[in-house]
Design a protein around this motif. Structure first.
Motif, PDB file in Angstrom:
ATOM      1  N   MET A   2       0.609 -39.526  19.440  1.00  0.00           N
ATOM      2  CA  MET A   2       2.036 -39.484  19.134  1.00  0.00           C
ATOM      3  C   MET A   2       2.356 -38.488  18.027  1.00  0.00           C
ATOM      4  N   CYS A   3       1.353 -38.092  17.268  1.00  0.00           N
ATOM      5  CA  CYS A   3       1.544 -37.118  16.191  1.00  0.00           C
ATOM      6  C   CYS A   3       1.173 -35.700  16.614  1.00  0.00           C
ATOM      7  N   LEU A   4       1.052 -35.468  17.926  1.00  0.00           N
ATOM      8  CA  LEU A   4       0.702 -34.156  18.451  1.00  0.00           C
ATOM      9  C   LEU A   4       1.883 -33.556  19.202  1.00  0.00           C
ATOM     10  N   PRO A   5       1.970 -32.218  19.260  1.00  0.00           N
ATOM     11  CA  PRO A   5       2.963 -31.593  20.135  1.00  0.00           C
ATOM     12  C   PRO A   5       2.708 -31.995  21.585  1.00  0.00           C
ATOM     13  N   PRO A   6       3.729 -32.062  22.406  1.00  0.00           N
ATOM     14  CA  PRO A   6       3.558 -32.590  23.770  1.00  0.00           C
ATOM     15  C   PRO A   6       2.721 -31.719  24.692  1.00  0.00           C
ATOM     16  N   ALA A   7       2.658 -30.409  24.429  1.00  0.00           N
ATOM     17  CA  ALA A   7       2.013 -29.507  25.387  1.00  0.00           C
ATOM     18  C   ALA A   7       0.649 -29.008  24.917  1.00  0.00           C
ATOM     19  N   VAL A   8      -0.046 -29.769  24.083  1.00  0.00           N
ATOM     20  CA  VAL A   8      -1.361 -29.327  23.621  1.00  0.00           C
ATOM     21  C   VAL A   8      -2.362 -29.382  24.774  1.00  0.00           C
ATOM     22  N   PRO A   9      -3.396 -28.536  24.760  1.00  0.00           N
ATOM     23  CA  PRO A   9      -4.441 -28.616  25.788  1.00  0.00           C
ATOM     24  C   PRO A   9      -5.111 -29.983  25.785  1.00  0.00           C
ATOM     25  N   LEU A  10      -5.677 -30.368  26.901  1.00  0.00           N
ATOM     26  CA  LEU A  10      -6.231 -31.706  27.067  1.00  0.00           C
ATOM     27  C   LEU A  10      -7.351 -32.008  26.074  1.00  0.00           C
ATOM     28  N   PHE A  11      -8.110 -30.987  25.683  1.00  0.00           N
ATOM     29  CA  PHE A  11      -9.239 -31.241  24.788  1.00  0.00           C
ATOM     30  C   PHE A  11      -8.784 -31.632  23.380  1.00  0.00           C
ATOM     31  N   VAL A  12      -7.562 -31.280  23.001  1.00  0.00           N
ATOM     32  CA  VAL A  12      -7.102 -31.510  21.624  1.00  0.00           C
ATOM     33  C   VAL A  12      -7.033 -33.003  21.290  1.00  0.00           C
ATOM     34  N   PRO A  13      -6.336 -33.843  22.057  1.00  0.00           N
ATOM     35  CA  PRO A  13      -6.334 -35.274  21.719  1.00  0.00           C
ATOM     36  C   PRO A  13      -7.710 -35.916  21.842  1.00  0.00           C
ATOM     37  N   ILE A  14      -8.559 -35.404  22.730  1.00  0.00           N
ATOM     38  CA  ILE A  14      -9.905 -35.969  22.892  1.00  0.00           C
ATOM     39  C   ILE A  14     -10.751 -35.672  21.661  1.00  0.00           C
ATOM     40  N   VAL A  15     -10.719 -34.436  21.200  1.00  0.00           N
ATOM     41  CA  VAL A  15     -11.456 -34.078  19.979  1.00  0.00           C
ATOM     42  C   VAL A  15     -10.898 -34.849  18.786  1.00  0.00           C
ATOM     43  N   GLY A  16      -9.579 -34.952  18.716  1.00  0.00           N
ATOM     44  CA  GLY A  16      -8.968 -35.702  17.619  1.00  0.00           C
ATOM     45  C   GLY A  16      -9.390 -37.154  17.612  1.00  0.00           C
ATOM     46  N   SER A  17      -9.469 -37.766  18.793  1.00  0.00           N
ATOM     47  CA  SER A  17      -9.906 -39.162  18.877  1.00  0.00           C
ATOM     48  C   SER A  17     -11.364 -39.314  18.463  1.00  0.00           C
ATOM     49  N   PHE A  18     -12.191 -38.342  18.833  1.00  0.00           N
ATOM     50  CA  PHE A  18     -13.604 -38.380  18.410  1.00  0.00           C
ATOM     51  C   PHE A  18     -13.710 -38.359  16.888  1.00  0.00           C
ATOM     52  N   ILE A  19     -12.960 -37.467  16.258  1.00  0.00           N
ATOM     53  CA  ILE A  19     -12.997 -37.383  14.794  1.00  0.00           C
ATOM     54  C   ILE A  19     -12.461 -38.666  14.174  1.00  0.00           C
ATOM     55  N   ALA A  20     -11.378 -39.197  14.734  1.00  0.00           N
ATOM     56  CA  ALA A  20     -10.765 -40.402  14.181  1.00  0.00           C
ATOM     57  C   ALA A  20     -11.679 -41.614  14.301  1.00  0.00           C
ATOM     58  N   MET A  52      -5.286 -29.960  12.805  1.00  0.00           N
ATOM     59  CA  MET A  52      -4.354 -29.002  12.208  1.00  0.00           C
ATOM     60  C   MET A  52      -5.081 -27.816  11.595  1.00  0.00           C
ATOM     61  N   VAL A  53      -6.191 -28.052  10.934  1.00  0.00           N
ATOM     62  CA  VAL A  53      -6.928 -26.947  10.316  1.00  0.00           C
ATOM     63  C   VAL A  53      -7.810 -26.219  11.325  1.00  0.00           C
ATOM     64  N   SER A  54      -8.140 -26.858  12.438  1.00  0.00           N
ATOM     65  CA  SER A  54      -8.997 -26.240  13.450  1.00  0.00           C
ATOM     66  C   SER A  54      -8.209 -25.382  14.433  1.00  0.00           C
ATOM     67  N   TRP A  55      -7.058 -25.881  14.882  1.00  0.00           N
ATOM     68  CA  TRP A  55      -6.225 -25.156  15.843  1.00  0.00           C
ATOM     69  C   TRP A  55      -4.774 -25.140  15.357  1.00  0.00           C
ATOM     70  N   PRO A  56      -4.499 -24.416  14.266  1.00  0.00           N
ATOM     71  CA  PRO A  56      -3.144 -24.447  13.693  1.00  0.00           C
ATOM     72  C   PRO A  56      -2.066 -23.899  14.623  1.00  0.00           C
TER      73      PRO A  56
END
Length: 322
Positions: free
Chosen positions: A83-101, A128-132
């Motif tokens: 919910m804190c991501l832009p709507p059109a991010v590539p699919l890997f972005v929320p997956i990587v974010g969830s791994f880190i979280a 944010m710092v990885s794919w600004p």
């Protein structure tokens, strides 16, 4: 039968019940975001929440711990991150974010109840710092005010000033309407203020969160931006705009109230929320980023142990006799 010394207190609640209740209070805002941004938002939300559940199960399996994905905490973490991501991010972005979280911010510290930082915000900060560029690219939408924009209101404010924000939406009234109803650009789950507030009020009513935190954080942002956020001198800012813009509402109700990473006492929560609000304003008005909610909460998470050490309730029977 439980044999223990008094006092006895029983509550009809559990971690599972609390977490799924929070998930349900986010559902209206989630449904609106899918309506507002389309199927790309749904894909991002599913990728974030489901991958968080998978990473939780795999991590607990590897660590030979009991798998507790049914308690809803991993799902909630992934959902809030998405919910804190832009709507059109590539699919890997929320997956990587969830791994880190889940793996880095949560289980590397011992799992639920032991993490120092809010896992969802750690995931977002890392992205944010990885794919600004990816994290600050917004899909163009057309609001009901017939205004097409490819930037968020806070982005416009940072680059062009407050007058440009008002002109973009046609008038100050239309700006407030867009912010309140969610007819604007922004991260997936932060746009519709009214639905987020309603969800937060349900949590307050059910005593899952303390009203002191969101009220103090949002109020601090409003007061400080009114005093120092205007282009025409002292006390010329627009507090209503700043209180509804960006991720303040979702951050104040659903992130800053995290029972693990925030102070225990009410006085401590007040200090925490006021500090988070002040740092948010500092970043918005002076910093390089247009938004500061994520970093303000993470920075105050660092201070939580110190607050808990020095702000303690009076022990029962040790108070001053008058």
């Amino acid at each position: 039968m439980i044999v223990s010394s008094s006092p006895h207190m029983f509550a009809d609640t559990s971690i599972q019940k609390i977490m799924w209740t929070v998930n349900l209070t986010l559902l209206p805002a989630v449904l609106f975001s899918i309506y507002h941004f389309g199927m790309q938002a749904l894909v991002t939300l599913l990728a974030g929440s489901l991958s968080a559940v998978v990473f939780e199960a795999l991590t607990q399996k590897i660590l030979k711990k009991k798998v507790t994905i049914d308690d809803g905490s991993a799902f909630l973490c992934g959902l809030l991150l998405a919910m804190c991501l832009p709507p059109a991010v590539p699919l890997f972005v929320p997956i990587v974010g969830s791994f880190i979280a889940i793996v880095v911010a949560k289980h590397s510290m011992g799992g639920l109840g032991f993490n120092i930082f809010n896992p969802a915000h750690i995931g977002r900060a890392a992205l944010m710092v990885s794919w600004p560029v990816v994290m600050t690219t917004w899909t163009s939408i057309t609001t009901r005010a017939d205004v097409t924009t490819s930037a968020t209101p806070l982005n416009i404010l940072k680059l062009q000033g407050y007058d440009a924000v008002v002109n973009t939406f046609g008038s100050q009234t239309e700006l407030y309407k867009a912010l309140f109803l969610g007819l604007r650009n922004g991260c997936i789950g932060e746009t519709c203020v009214v639905l987020l507030v309603l969800g937060g009020l349900v949590l307050i009513y059910k005593r899952i969160i303390d009203w002191v935190v969101p009220v103090t954080m949002i109020g601090t942002v409003g007061i400080l931006t009114w005093m120092f956020g205007g282009a025409h001198g002292f006390m010329s800012g627009d507090p209503i705009f700043h209180m509804m813009a960006g991720g303040l509402i979702i951050g104040a109700f659903f992130m800053a109230t995290d029972m693990v990473t925030t102070p225990i006492t009410r006085k401590g929560k007040l200090i925490f929320a006021a500090g988070a609000g002040a740092i948010t304003v500092l970043i918005r008005l002076i910093g390089g980023y247009p938004e500061g909610v994520c970093y303000s909460i993470l920075l105050m998470n660092c201070v939580t142990p110190l607050i808990d050490r020095y702000i303690q309730p009076t022990l029962y029977g040790r108070g001053e006799v008058r």
